[in-house]
Enzyme design. Sequence first.
Site, PDB file in Angstrom:
ATOM      1  N   VAL A 254      -2.797  -9.098  -0.913  1.00  6.19           N
ATOM      2  CA  VAL A 254      -1.677  -9.049  -1.863  1.00  6.19           C
ATOM      3  C   VAL A 254      -0.851 -10.337  -1.816  1.00  6.19           C
ATOM      4  CG1 VAL A 254       0.347  -7.733  -2.601  1.00  6.19           C
ATOM      5  CG2 VAL A 254      -1.620  -6.533  -1.656  1.00  6.19           C
TER       6      VAL A 254
ATOM      7  N   LYS B 179       3.625   1.138   1.010  1.00  7.48           N
ATOM      8  CA  LYS B 179       3.799   2.571   0.735  1.00  7.48           C
ATOM      9  C   LYS B 179       4.198   3.353   1.976  1.00  7.48           C
ATOM     10  CE  LYS B 179      -0.251   1.443   0.159  1.00  7.48           C
ATOM     11  NZ  LYS B 179      -1.647   1.114  -0.183  1.00  7.48           N
TER      12      LYS B 179
ATOM     13  N   GLU C  19       7.490  -1.533  -6.634  1.00  2.56           N
ATOM     14  CA  GLU C  19       6.555  -1.064  -7.675  1.00  2.56           C
ATOM     15  C   GLU C  19       5.112  -1.026  -7.171  1.00  2.56           C
ATOM     16  OE1 GLU C  19       7.240  -0.141 -11.240  1.00  2.56           O
ATOM     17  OE2 GLU C  19       5.339   0.678 -10.545  1.00  2.56           O
TER      18      GLU C  19
ATOM     19  N   VAL D  72       2.981   2.036  -5.143  1.00  7.55           N
ATOM     20  CA  VAL D  72       2.288   3.192  -5.744  1.00  7.55           C
ATOM     21  C   VAL D  72       1.538   2.735  -6.986  1.00  7.55           C
ATOM     22  CG1 VAL D  72       2.524   5.539  -6.614  1.00  7.55           C
ATOM     23  CG2 VAL D  72       4.240   4.640  -5.049  1.00  7.55           C
TER      24      VAL D  72
ATOM     25  N   ILE E  80      -0.222  -0.510 -11.868  1.00 11.46           N
ATOM     26  CA  ILE E  80       0.266   0.397 -12.926  1.00 11.46           C
ATOM     27  C   ILE E  80       1.784   0.538 -12.809  1.00 11.46           C
ATOM     28  CG2 ILE E  80      -0.058   2.640 -14.024  1.00 11.46           C
ATOM     29  CD1 ILE E  80      -2.462   3.087 -12.128  1.00 11.46           C
TER      30      ILE E  80
ATOM     31  N   GLY F 251     -17.219  -2.896   0.674  1.00  9.57           N
ATOM     32  CA  GLY F 251     -15.816  -3.279   0.869  1.00  9.57           C
ATOM     33  C   GLY F 251     -14.839  -2.426   0.072  1.00  9.57           C
TER      34      GLY F 251
ATOM     35  N   ASP G 257      -2.973   8.119   2.519  1.00 12.12           N
ATOM     36  CA  ASP G 257      -2.517   7.138   1.531  1.00 12.12           C
ATOM     37  C   ASP G 257      -1.912   7.853   0.310  1.00 12.12           C
ATOM     38  OD1 ASP G 257      -2.757   4.227   0.465  1.00 12.12           O
ATOM     39  OD2 ASP G 257      -3.742   5.412  -1.086  1.00 12.12           O
TER      40      ASP G 257
ATOM     41  N   LYS H 181       2.113   7.984  -1.175  1.00 18.67           N
ATOM     42  CA  LYS H 181       2.443   7.639  -2.561  1.00 18.67           C
ATOM     43  C   LYS H 181       3.114   8.805  -3.291  1.00 18.67           C
ATOM     44  CE  LYS H 181      -1.247   4.220  -2.850  1.00 18.67           C
ATOM     45  NZ  LYS H 181      -2.658   4.017  -3.166  1.00 18.67           N
TER      46      LYS H 181
HETATM   47  N1  LIG Z   1      -4.768  -4.422  -0.845  1.00 20.91           N
HETATM   48  C1  LIG Z   1      -4.353  -3.755  -1.904  1.00 20.91           C
HETATM   49  O1  LIG Z   1      -5.072  -3.627  -2.892  1.00 20.91           O
HETATM   50  C2  LIG Z   1      -2.985  -3.138  -1.913  1.00 20.91           C
HETATM   51  C3  LIG Z   1      -2.558  -2.425  -3.054  1.00 20.91           C
HETATM   52  C4  LIG Z   1      -1.267  -1.902  -3.096  1.00 20.91           C
HETATM   53  C5  LIG Z   1      -0.429  -2.079  -2.004  1.00 20.91           C
HETATM   54  N2  LIG Z   1      -0.893  -2.739  -0.892  1.00 20.91           N
HETATM   55  C6  LIG Z   1       0.031  -2.908   0.236  1.00 20.91           C
HETATM   56  O2  LIG Z   1       0.315  -4.314   0.376  1.00 20.91           O
HETATM   57  C7  LIG Z   1       0.558  -4.615   1.755  1.00 20.91           C
HETATM   58  C8  LIG Z   1      -0.391  -5.738   2.188  1.00 20.91           C
HETATM   59  O3  LIG Z   1      -1.727  -5.287   2.055  1.00 20.91           O
HETATM   60  P1  LIG Z   1      -2.955  -6.324   2.099  1.00 20.91           P
HETATM   61  O4  LIG Z   1      -4.136  -5.555   1.586  1.00 20.91           O
HETATM   62  O5  LIG Z   1      -2.601  -7.596   1.451  1.00 20.91           O
HETATM   63  O6  LIG Z   1      -3.108  -6.538   3.669  1.00 20.91           O
HETATM   64  P2  LIG Z   1      -4.000  -7.645   4.400  1.00 20.91           P
HETATM   65  O7  LIG Z   1      -4.994  -8.229   3.476  1.00 20.91           O
HETATM   66  O8  LIG Z   1      -4.472  -7.014   5.659  1.00 20.91           O
HETATM   67  O9  LIG Z   1      -2.942  -8.802   4.762  1.00 20.91           O
HETATM   68  C9  LIG Z   1      -1.911  -8.597   5.664  1.00 20.91           C
HETATM   69  C10 LIG Z   1      -1.178  -9.914   5.904  1.00 20.91           C
HETATM   70  O10 LIG Z   1      -0.088  -9.658   6.779  1.00 20.91           O
HETATM   71  C11 LIG Z   1      -0.215 -10.460   7.951  1.00 20.91           C
HETATM   72  N3  LIG Z   1       0.196  -9.651   9.102  1.00 20.91           N
HETATM   73  C12 LIG Z   1      -0.293  -8.443   9.469  1.00 20.91           C
HETATM   74  N4  LIG Z   1       0.334  -8.006  10.579  1.00 20.91           N
HETATM   75  C13 LIG Z   1       1.216  -8.965  10.917  1.00 20.91           C
HETATM   76  C14 LIG Z   1       2.136  -9.113  11.983  1.00 20.91           C
HETATM   77  N5  LIG Z   1       2.279  -8.182  12.935  1.00 20.91           N
HETATM   78  N6  LIG Z   1       2.882 -10.231  12.027  1.00 20.91           N
HETATM   79  C15 LIG Z   1       2.747 -11.192  11.079  1.00 20.91           C
HETATM   80  N7  LIG Z   1       1.890 -11.106  10.047  1.00 20.91           N
HETATM   81  C16 LIG Z   1       1.143 -10.004   9.978  1.00 20.91           C
HETATM   82  C17 LIG Z   1      -1.657 -10.876   8.058  1.00 20.91           C
HETATM   83  O11 LIG Z   1      -1.723 -12.104   8.739  1.00 20.91           O
HETATM   84  P3  LIG Z   1      -3.126 -12.898   8.951  1.00 20.91           P
HETATM   85  O12 LIG Z   1      -3.441 -13.493   7.603  1.00 20.91           O
HETATM   86  O13 LIG Z   1      -2.791 -13.940   9.957  1.00 20.91           O
HETATM   87  O14 LIG Z   1      -4.100 -11.882   9.407  1.00 20.91           O
HETATM   88  C18 LIG Z   1      -2.050 -10.991   6.576  1.00 20.91           C
HETATM   89  O15 LIG Z   1      -1.713 -12.250   6.073  1.00 20.91           O
HETATM   90  C19 LIG Z   1       0.358  -3.274   2.501  1.00 20.91           C
HETATM   91  O16 LIG Z   1       1.617  -2.644   2.621  1.00 20.91           O
HETATM   92  C20 LIG Z   1      -0.531  -2.472   1.571  1.00 20.91           C
HETATM   93  O17 LIG Z   1      -0.384  -1.088   1.739  1.00 20.91           O
HETATM   94  C21 LIG Z   1      -2.140  -3.280  -0.837  1.00 20.91           C
END
Ligand SMILES: NC(=O)c1ccc[n+]([C@@H]2O[C@H](COP(=O)([O-])OP(=O)(O)OC[C@H]3O[C@@H](n4cnc5c(N)ncnc54)[C@H](OP(=O)(O)O)[C@@H]3O)[C@@H](O)[C@H]2O)c1
Length: 438
Positions: free
Chosen positions: A25, A114, A138, A141, A145, A196, A210, A214
């Site tokens: 994200v 979330k 936003e 959830v 959308i 994936g 999850d 939400k």
């Molecule tokens: N992925 C989706 O499609 C999606 C959709 C809706 C909402 N979300 C929400 O968006 C948020 C991020 O999700 P994501 O999928 O982008 O996660 P992600 O790909 O796992 O990325 C997490 C990021 O946070 C960093 N991080 C994690 N733990 C940390 C810590 N303790 N200290 C400092 N940095 C830390 C990681 O650092 P490194 O790069 O160094 O590992 C990475 O850059 C979550 O709340 C998720 O629920 C995600």
Amino acid sequence: MATETLIPSSANRVLRVGILGFGTVGSGAYRMLKDNRDAIQRKVGFGMEVVRIGIRDIGKPRDLPSDLFTDDLESIVDDPSIDVILELIGGVDPAGRLVERALNNGKNVVTANKELMAKEGSRLVHLAKSKGLDLHYEAAVGGGIPIVQPLKHQLAGNDVLKMMGILNGTTNYILTKMSRENADFGDVLAEAQAKGYAESDPTNDIDGFDTTYKISILASIAFGKQVPVAGVYREGIRSITKEDIRYADVLGYVIKLLGIVEPLSADRLLVRVHPTLIPKGHQLASVSDVYNALWIHGDFVGDLMFSGRGAGSDPTASAVIGDLIDVGRNVAIGGQGSAIPWDMGIETEPIESLETEYYLRLRVKDKPKVLGQLAMIFGEFDVSLAAMEMRVVDAVAELGEIVFLTHKCNEGNFRKALAEVGKSDIVDRVCNWIRVEG
Ligand SMILES: NC(=O)c1ccc[n+]([C@@H]2O[C@H](COP(=O)([O-])OP(=O)(O)OC[C@H]3O[C@@H](n4cnc5c(N)ncnc54)[C@H](OP(=O)(O)O)[C@@H]3O)[C@@H](O)[C@H]2O)c1
């Protein structure tokens, strides 16, 4: 230190942004600001500058100048020159601590988290409100959308009489694939993991956590009180078989993992997450693959459906940047923040108080009068049987499978009837039962 002005300023104001997290994200949000800088500039009319990006692993190769990154995330939320924090880390700790510290330091916050909002939302939104700041979420959830803002604003005048959502792309993908290919849950899950679409530890998605986060956020917005995660009844999709999907199809239904909210009185809600049979004609039935959707029935607006991509880098970035622009507009006019607080706690009803229809699949001994005996046991608990499918599964052992749909009945009664049926010598096994909606 390298900073990059992603949206050039046409006025003197430049919104200074700190990003916590640069994964799926965070990197998408950065890319959207960069790729759409001219379009955003035209619309919002002020500059945006990403000042610092916080990550965990400073050694990981990234495509941006290394001095933009730090693993000292406190230094970002303490930086007096930063106006807005995008919290895109996930989980409750350290994300919650950092969001709280940012708000206490007078910074607006946009989050996609979330779990944090479901568990700590009420406290954090109150904190933002008390400081005259924005806390937008936003993306938490439904990914791309727009659901949260319409519920908070355009639909706020309605009494929400029911909401049902397909809020998890992984489970929707698995159920869609099981249905299309007549495949087993385990095989489809393994394939989704290989592609994936599912995590190596799929518990959060498959077991309904999850969706629980939400639907608890949506219920909290719609009813103005924080619905505790522990007050949401939760079941995942592990028990769904291809046989259930096939019987549902014959009976005119599809099976979806739904988050459902309905008020039982002014101050009591029933909030639940479980696999559900919905009629093929329902708007939610055609939402397939990784798509998400929310169906709302409001007293004045009637039926309404939102659908689209519920996850992924680009759709989620779209929601995050929409929130960021909202914050920027507010800051530009010297506004006071528009956080809408939820009060603490609302009573949630136990699942036994649910009144609905049920799908039930039984393995029975192929004896005379089986149907009459089953109808009698159910009748003792006010459960009446509405429709039925039957087939012989083992002619030698004289075993048959019967699938019933019940009329609407009370879940407490249905469970008691099932316990009796399970003890009966005409029943070999209760294979599965699933709630029916719509
Ligand atoms: N992925 C989706 O499609 C999606 C959709 C809706 C909402 N979300 C929400 O968006 C948020 C991020 O999700 P994501 O999928 O982008 O996660 P992600 O790909 O796992 O990325 C997490 C990021 O946070 C960093 N991080 C994690 N733990 C940390 C810590 N303790 N200290 C400092 N940095 C830390 C990681 O650092 P490194 O790069 O160094 O590992 C990475 O850059 C979550 O709340 C998720 O629920 C995600």
